[in-house]
Design a protein around this motif. Sequence first.
Motif, PDB file in Angstrom:
ATOM      1  N   GLN A 183       0.829  -1.203   0.000  1.00  0.00           N
ATOM      2  CA  GLN A 183       0.000   0.000   0.000  1.00  0.00           C
ATOM      3  C   GLN A 183       0.866   1.258   0.000  1.00  0.00           C
ATOM      4  OE1 GLN A 183      -0.406  -2.587   2.041  1.00  0.00           O
ATOM      5  NE2 GLN A 183      -2.507  -3.349   1.776  1.00  0.00           N
ATOM      6  N   VAL A 184       1.955   1.224   0.769  1.00  0.00           N
ATOM      7  CA  VAL A 184       2.848   2.386   0.808  1.00  0.00           C
ATOM      8  C   VAL A 184       3.496   2.570  -0.565  1.00  0.00           C
ATOM      9  CG1 VAL A 184       4.977   3.319   1.785  1.00  0.00           C
ATOM     10  CG2 VAL A 184       3.301   2.245   3.270  1.00  0.00           C
ATOM     11  N   PHE A 185       3.912   1.482  -1.172  1.00  0.00           N
ATOM     12  CA  PHE A 185       4.545   1.556  -2.493  1.00  0.00           C
ATOM     13  C   PHE A 185       3.574   2.148  -3.496  1.00  0.00           C
ATOM     14  CE2 PHE A 185       7.497   1.222  -5.599  1.00  0.00           C
ATOM     15  CZ  PHE A 185       7.568   0.075  -6.388  1.00  0.00           C
ATOM     16  N   ALA A 186       2.333   1.671  -3.473  1.00  0.00           N
ATOM     17  CA  ALA A 186       1.331   2.203  -4.392  1.00  0.00           C
ATOM     18  C   ALA A 186       1.135   3.691  -4.159  1.00  0.00           C
ATOM     19  CB  ALA A 186       0.014   1.456  -4.202  1.00  0.00           C
ATOM     20  N   LEU A 232       3.859  -1.453  -9.768  1.00  0.00           N
ATOM     21  CA  LEU A 232       4.423  -0.519 -10.738  1.00  0.00           C
ATOM     22  C   LEU A 232       3.627  -0.511 -12.036  1.00  0.00           C
ATOM     23  CD1 LEU A 232       8.163  -1.300 -10.056  1.00  0.00           C
ATOM     24  CD2 LEU A 232       7.089   0.941  -9.803  1.00  0.00           C
ATOM     25  N   ASN A 233       3.175  -1.695 -12.443  1.00  0.00           N
ATOM     26  CA  ASN A 233       2.476  -1.792 -13.731  1.00  0.00           C
ATOM     27  C   ASN A 233       0.972  -1.710 -13.614  1.00  0.00           C
ATOM     28  OD1 ASN A 233       4.841  -1.909 -15.125  1.00  0.00           O
ATOM     29  ND2 ASN A 233       4.908  -4.157 -15.214  1.00  0.00           N
ATOM     30  N   GLY A 234       0.462  -1.417 -12.459  1.00  0.00           N
ATOM     31  CA  GLY A 234      -0.971  -1.216 -12.339  1.00  0.00           C
ATOM     32  C   GLY A 234      -1.767  -2.499 -12.439  1.00  0.00           C
ATOM     33  N   GLU A 235      -1.247  -3.604 -11.978  1.00  0.00           N
ATOM     34  CA  GLU A 235      -1.981  -4.869 -12.017  1.00  0.00           C
ATOM     35  C   GLU A 235      -2.490  -5.196 -10.633  1.00  0.00           C
ATOM     36  OE1 GLU A 235       1.152  -6.292 -15.357  1.00  0.00           O
ATOM     37  OE2 GLU A 235       1.113  -7.362 -13.441  1.00  0.00           O
ATOM     38  N   ARG A 236      -3.469  -6.055 -10.595  1.00  0.00           N
ATOM     39  CA  ARG A 236      -4.095  -6.388  -9.324  1.00  0.00           C
ATOM     40  C   ARG A 236      -3.081  -6.998  -8.360  1.00  0.00           C
ATOM     41  NH1 ARG A 236      -6.798 -10.591  -6.906  1.00  0.00           N
ATOM     42  NH2 ARG A 236      -8.652 -10.053  -5.674  1.00  0.00           N
ATOM     43  N   VAL A 237      -3.122  -6.546  -7.135  1.00  0.00           N
ATOM     44  CA  VAL A 237      -2.206  -7.043  -6.105  1.00  0.00           C
ATOM     45  C   VAL A 237      -3.017  -7.720  -5.008  1.00  0.00           C
ATOM     46  CG1 VAL A 237      -0.530  -6.378  -4.339  1.00  0.00           C
ATOM     47  CG2 VAL A 237      -0.605  -5.139  -6.516  1.00  0.00           C
ATOM     48  N   ASP A 238      -2.618  -8.929  -4.647  1.00  0.00           N
ATOM     49  CA  ASP A 238      -3.229  -9.581  -3.496  1.00  0.00           C
ATOM     50  C   ASP A 238      -2.132  -9.765  -2.448  1.00  0.00           C
ATOM     51  OD1 ASP A 238      -5.095 -12.698  -2.917  1.00  0.00           O
ATOM     52  OD2 ASP A 238      -4.585 -10.998  -1.622  1.00  0.00           O
ATOM     53  N   PRO A 239      -2.036  -8.828  -1.491  1.00  0.00           N
ATOM     54  CA  PRO A 239      -0.886  -8.833  -0.580  1.00  0.00           C
ATOM     55  C   PRO A 239      -0.931  -9.941   0.476  1.00  0.00           C
ATOM     56  CG  PRO A 239      -2.192  -6.791  -0.374  1.00  0.00           C
ATOM     57  CD  PRO A 239      -2.971  -7.743  -1.194  1.00  0.00           C
ATOM     58  N   PRO A 290      -7.488  -1.228  15.302  1.00  0.00           N
ATOM     59  CA  PRO A 290      -8.100  -2.542  15.078  1.00  0.00           C
ATOM     60  C   PRO A 290      -8.492  -2.679  13.607  1.00  0.00           C
ATOM     61  CG  PRO A 290      -9.547  -1.108  16.358  1.00  0.00           C
ATOM     62  CD  PRO A 290      -8.272  -0.371  16.163  1.00  0.00           C
ATOM     63  N   GLY A 291      -8.290  -3.851  13.042  1.00  0.00           N
ATOM     64  CA  GLY A 291      -8.652  -4.039  11.641  1.00  0.00           C
ATOM     65  C   GLY A 291      -7.564  -3.656  10.673  1.00  0.00           C
ATOM     66  N   LEU A 292      -6.494  -3.053  11.149  1.00  0.00           N
ATOM     67  CA  LEU A 292      -5.416  -2.619  10.250  1.00  0.00           C
ATOM     68  C   LEU A 292      -4.820  -3.795   9.492  1.00  0.00           C
ATOM     69  CD1 LEU A 292      -3.623  -0.107   9.520  1.00  0.00           C
ATOM     70  CD2 LEU A 292      -1.961  -1.047  11.102  1.00  0.00           C
ATOM     71  N   LEU A 293      -4.558  -4.863  10.233  1.00  0.00           N
ATOM     72  CA  LEU A 293      -3.878  -5.993   9.616  1.00  0.00           C
ATOM     73  C   LEU A 293      -4.767  -6.697   8.596  1.00  0.00           C
ATOM     74  CD1 LEU A 293      -2.101  -7.317  12.792  1.00  0.00           C
ATOM     75  CD2 LEU A 293      -1.068  -6.096  10.876  1.00  0.00           C
ATOM     76  N   SER A 294      -6.040  -6.846   8.901  1.00  0.00           N
ATOM     77  CA  SER A 294      -6.879  -7.528   7.901  1.00  0.00           C
ATOM     78  C   SER A 294      -7.109  -6.612   6.706  1.00  0.00           C
ATOM     79  CB  SER A 294      -8.203  -7.972   8.517  1.00  0.00           C
ATOM     80  OG  SER A 294      -8.906  -6.874   9.013  1.00  0.00           O
ATOM     81  N   ASP A 295      -7.191  -5.307   6.926  1.00  0.00           N
ATOM     82  CA  ASP A 295      -7.303  -4.383   5.788  1.00  0.00           C
ATOM     83  C   ASP A 295      -6.075  -4.490   4.900  1.00  0.00           C
ATOM     84  OD1 ASP A 295      -8.911  -1.579   7.537  1.00  0.00           O
ATOM     85  OD2 ASP A 295      -9.697  -3.432   6.653  1.00  0.00           O
ATOM     86  N   ALA A 296      -4.911  -4.681   5.544  1.00  0.00           N
ATOM     87  CA  ALA A 296      -3.668  -4.745   4.779  1.00  0.00           C
ATOM     88  C   ALA A 296      -3.620  -5.975   3.875  1.00  0.00           C
ATOM     89  CB  ALA A 296      -2.482  -4.745   5.734  1.00  0.00           C
ATOM     90  N   GLN A 297      -4.417  -6.985   4.184  1.00  0.00           N
ATOM     91  CA  GLN A 297      -4.386  -8.203   3.379  1.00  0.00           C
ATOM     92  C   GLN A 297      -5.346  -8.134   2.206  1.00  0.00           C
ATOM     93  OE1 GLN A 297      -1.972 -10.267   4.430  1.00  0.00           O
ATOM     94  NE2 GLN A 297      -1.763  -8.752   6.047  1.00  0.00           N
ATOM     95  N   GLN A 298      -6.118  -7.050   2.101  1.00  0.00           N
ATOM     96  CA  GLN A 298      -7.130  -6.996   1.039  1.00  0.00           C
ATOM     97  C   GLN A 298      -6.497  -6.748  -0.317  1.00  0.00           C
ATOM     98  OE1 GLN A 298     -10.262  -7.782   1.782  1.00  0.00           O
ATOM     99  NE2 GLN A 298      -9.381  -8.055   3.819  1.00  0.00           N
ATOM    100  N   PRO A 299      -6.934  -7.483  -1.337  1.00  0.00           N
ATOM    101  CA  PRO A 299      -6.411  -7.229  -2.685  1.00  0.00           C
ATOM    102  C   PRO A 299      -6.862  -5.860  -3.183  1.00  0.00           C
ATOM    103  CG  PRO A 299      -8.049  -9.001  -2.700  1.00  0.00           C
ATOM    104  CD  PRO A 299      -7.915  -8.551  -1.300  1.00  0.00           C
ATOM    105  N   PHE A 300      -6.047  -5.268  -4.024  1.00  0.00           N
ATOM    106  CA  PHE A 300      -6.423  -3.992  -4.612  1.00  0.00           C
ATOM    107  C   PHE A 300      -5.746  -3.847  -5.970  1.00  0.00           C
ATOM    108  CE2 PHE A 300      -2.452  -1.568  -3.946  1.00  0.00           C
ATOM    109  CZ  PHE A 300      -1.796  -2.379  -3.032  1.00  0.00           C
TER     110      PHE A 300
END
Lengths: 492, 234, 756
Positions: A116-119, A155-162, A193-203
């Motif tokens: 997320q930070v990289f994006a 970098l290339n704008g493709e879907r990321v599932d972290p 609360p919820g930070l870690l599960s939010d971080a796992q969401q694909p975007f």
Amino acid sequence: MSARGLATLLLTLIAAVLLSACGGGEDSASAGGSTRDATLVDEDNDGLPEPGPGELLLDRTEIAPAAPLQSEIARIGILNDPQIRDEESPARVPFLDRLGAPFTTTFRPHEALSTQVFAAGVNAIAAQEPEAVLLPGDLADNAQRNELEWAAAVLNGERVDPDSGDPGYDGVQRADNPDPFYYRPGVDAPQQPGLLSDAQQPFTPRGLGVPWFPVLGNHDILVQGEVPPTPELEGLATGDEAVERLDEERLERLDVPPDSALAPQLVQNLLAAGRLPGDTRTIPADPARTLVAPQEATDLLRDAAAASGADLRARAGAPDRLDYTADIGPRVRLIALDVVNRQGVSRGVVTPDQRAWLAEQLEAAGDRWVIVSTHQPLDSSVGGPEVLELLDAHPRTLAVVNGHTHSNEITPRDDYWVLSTASLTDWPLQGRMLRVLETRGGGAAIETWVVDVEGEGLAGKARELAHLDAQGGRPGGDRGEREDRNVRLFVR
Amino acid sequence: MEVLSARGLVKVHGRGRAARRVLDGASLSVTPGEVVAVVGRSGSGKSTLLHLVGGLDRADAGEITLAGERVDRLRERDLTRLRGRAAGFVFQFFHLVPELSGAENVELPARLPGAPAGALRRARTLVERLELGHVADRLPHELSGGEQQRFAVARALVHDPPVILADEPTGNLDPQAAQIVLGLLRAAADEGRAVLLVTHEAAATAIADRVVRLQDGVLVADPALRAVPERLGA
Amino acid sequence: MRAALADAVRRLRAAPGRAALAAAGIVAAAAMLGAGVTVSYGLTTGFERSAQQADLPDVLARFGDEEREEVEERVAALPNLEQRTYRYEETSVPLSANGESSEDGVIHAVRGERRGYAILEGRDVTADDLDGAVVERGVAQEWDLEVGDTISSGSQISWEIVGIGVSPDNVAYPLASSLRIYVSGPALEEAFDFVLPVNMALLWSTEPERTDVLLQQARANSYGLSDLRFITREGVEVAVGEAAGIVIALLVAFSIVALAAAGAMLATAAHADVQRRLGTIGIQRAVGMDRRAVAVGFAASGAVLAAPAGVLGLALGTLVAAGPTGALLLTLNELPPGGALVGPLLLAWLVVVAVVALASGWPAWRAAGRPIVGLLRGSEVARPRAARGLSRGPFGLGLRLALGRPARLGGTALVLAACTAVVTLMLALASLLVDLSDDPASLGKRYELTAQLDADSAPDVRALPGVEAATPRYELDATASFQLGQPVRLIGFEGDHVPFEAPPLADGRRLDPDADGLPEAEVGAGLAEALGLAPGSTLAVQLPDGVEERFRVVGVVRALDNDGRVAYVPADTVSQAADESAIAVKLTDGASQAAVQAGLIDLGAADAGEAEAATTDDAAFLATLAALLRAVALVNGLVCLYALMQALALTARERRGTIAVLRATGAGRGHVALLLGGVVAAATIPAVVAGLALQRWALGPATADLAAGYADLQLTAAGAQAAGVAVGVALLAAFASWWVARRTTREPVVVGLREE
């Protein structure tokens, strides 16, 4: 008052309210972008960075006097050390972090938010409208395939599932982990609360949209940036056992060496056996965590960069090294050197072959301005000082750009500049813009300024945590001094 | 034979420069069956005289004999007892106990220790006789002035005292009510009691056998105010 | 407005006796208010004030000896850090001065700009002061030391006292067993050419609201520090308050309740006064005054009277309470409010004036709305139905008379009830305080002795004659792991703790020491509230050895100890790191405590004392406390007494007219006394019943709740006390009746008649 008058009054009031809501003070969470417009500082020292005044470009004339600027010949973005992290991987040693230096990089409170930070960094740099972006290394954090793939996808704008392993977060920061030396966002201050599960969401990130040029860093092909992959380590990475806590006795008996040169040996000793003594935990295994061999890494990066439109002219005869040249516009040539030591340790090493090749390329560049980029700084790499001298001799050397230090630093050589930029891993979470201009009289100047990553959502929270980190870039002074940030560098 | 007599009464009100000799050697006597009316200007000390002879106040000098006893010499305790036996009071402002009904007010003296036997019965009889039966249970503030004063008269008579002392009994009443009350007082006298009546109204003097005037602290006979021949009531 | 005030003054001048009486009532109530404000304000703000003045750090950390440079490296990197300094603490140092000595001295070698203590006399030590020391105020007072005196340790070292200081991070000597002096760290290092280690870090956060993130980073970077304990200002307040906390809380709560009672008395008195002057109102209205003017007039009268009377009363109350309050604060190393009291007192004065003005103006407003005729006639007489049944004797007559005027009766009864309630509350408070210091059961303890022996001596202890049961008991002070700086006291018993120590259960169930999974805990209601816990929650505690221990909360108890911030846990979770470990000894019925104590000493116990109760039994502290209690009791008691007498006397006096009539008809003194007795009893009997009930069901629980809602304090008067108060009030009532009867029957009847 007539009905019309009343209506006008009401509308005016509503408009005023809306406008004030829009234009009003941005908090640090949504701030970001060029620091020429606004900076993020903690003036009042209360642990919260807040928007501050922008920094104008300072002229630096140590090499050449100021000269009138003419046309822009290149506009380049720089994104350093994103260190995309699979934080749930068992091939990590976060439990060493508490021992202090030199292990302070093994755990960070915001480690789950790297994609997320990289994006956010990509978006901030893209908004500065570069024609190309340079990435001086450490796209991955732990030489894992999935990490490199995520970096390329951002970098290339493709879907990321972290997320890795099973769905959801399963790492050391979970709330039910009774280890108080990790920041657990579910329970520790500042509670998120919820930070870690939010971080796992694909975007799906927006992507850079312009060609990007990677340089290989130590973390891209060495485990923890220090240790070359071995079958045992591979087994650990793709296996189902993770060390929760190292044996307390073992930890106490560890003779923590103050000299960071010996630390990798220690980490190696711990990891190389493949099985770590201490409390282990069964976690879901994930084959995507496979460790990459150097050639795999360079191939992956070359292909991904090509997909963005970058034309890399690789060094012949060394496919497993990411040495190449590329043109940025008609007037600037980039030469990338891969100085990662395949034997391990984080210190860079320049081979004689590389130096010879570099000399050739400098010649071939003609009267183009040359920017050389390595991951580790050349002055502390083996064989590096010679390269710097070589560059001193070449009249068209504009700048050397490196990463790895995670801090903003601009030092003059005899007639070119060495630029280091903060990382997207530690505070201050910044990228850099580089604008090359010709000056009257045939010289050149570099306008450069640092760019804060966009602060919406998870990236903003990561920035807050990065600021608080007592082992991170804040106490480390990674922000640099004024003259290391927004400056106008005159060359010749 | 006088049942009430006073000789040489002196009473000073106020102190220092404001001192006034309200009574300065007043003398008086009342015999049973007699109504004596004391008249005088307002503030002349008529009420003071009545209070003194009834033992409600202490004289500065003089003798007072009530029902054979020397009021000026008695201690408070004995004075109280004497009043309970020998005197009945009727006041201008009625002085009924506001929390008790008319009938209960009448019964008050009957409930005291030392009340004569049959006093309670007498109370009830009096209430009827004075035609107050239909308002016997009302509280004083629910009664008219006339009714209140009649209750007061009944109260004064309950213990069958030989002396009735009435201080401006009709001062707060309308003419009809006044007539009735005066009639009662006359009747009480006719039954053999001595009635001392302090008043400034001419109608009241009409029922008196004798009228005396309080003037400059002494009592003088006032033949000009002799009672008119007709008697009120029967 | 000015006209109304001038008018009011004139009216008061016209009836000076009545005005004086009303004023006296206001002075009394204001005195109660003044004492209450002084006590409650002084005690509740004491800690905050001294923490401010002493510049107490936001975080105080103690740890094993470390090199200063190393600690500085960790600390300097912390966020939200405004300033930091370090100290070296050496304990158990023998100290002597001025003929006194102690083995329990504590030396703090200090450095840096911010100190964390306030200098009261003299000056602070500086880096040049090799021989200088700042002595804690408590020691200076106890040992009679002054600036310039010498304090020494053994025969080798001595210091000159350059200043006397105070810090609220601990109670004062001798309430605290240790006495503290501050010396200069740099001076020592300079003189002896060595580097002092440090074992205390004082941290001041830039933004106190965000001290939690500072603490979190500090904790995350504290690996390697041994025996690390954090305490924040809040934690200090809890710890310091422990010795006296509950007592102070009770005093403050009582003062607040007394404030309310004083307010009620003021209002009632003013209201009743208006009731008596309905005739005046009638005349005013008849003459053409409008409602507003009438009300304003009465309000102005009230205000004009209340203003000076209020000042006098508040001053009196404050004077009486200020001394003992200040003394109590000093034992806690806290500072008296001094000038800061002016604000609250000013406010109290305004309240007095406002209450009296309102309580005079509003009923006047209401009355002025009634038909004028009714007003002129005087207050309405009611027709009580029950009255019929009353005996016709003088006493019954008196009752009848009183019941005939229910509004007046109600007002009087209210004042009497309030006084009864307050006095009964005071007695209950006194008993509770005795219990708290003497009776371990106040903490839920069911054992009698504590023996300083190892856990493995437990079987031997059980074998002693007279011992019913014995088990090891551990105590550990730690902090909550997710809210660092929130103190938690862990108490662990081996096996079932209920037979030994069991505060009442408020929710959930008792812990099962053999449960699977996370160890179970019963938490005090104070802790549950501070951390947001309930049965089912997880309690995470940071132990001094760096370990985070987690418990599953199964029950909530009403514990008094440590402000309710306790958790009963299985012994094995705390036995290693415990601060205190001993064997709790329960005696059989009828066993001789002395004999068992002797037996325990024989077994090798270092000490075998009685189990601790809720507050300390330190003699000096109790003496200070007693002085404060006496002062408060004196003011409130006298006020209640006065209010009682005034209400009764007024009630009796109002009947003068009726009494005169009765005397005229032949009623003697005895008759009159009984009559008055009846009148007074009509108010007194229900008032006493209501007052006792008020105390039992409203004021007592309210005070207890206000003081320590997290515990289960019983603040009800014992039967004997209640009976005593009832008898006392009855006697007072009888006395008042007799007194007025006597006075009335002395004067000529005509005087009473004139009153009507």
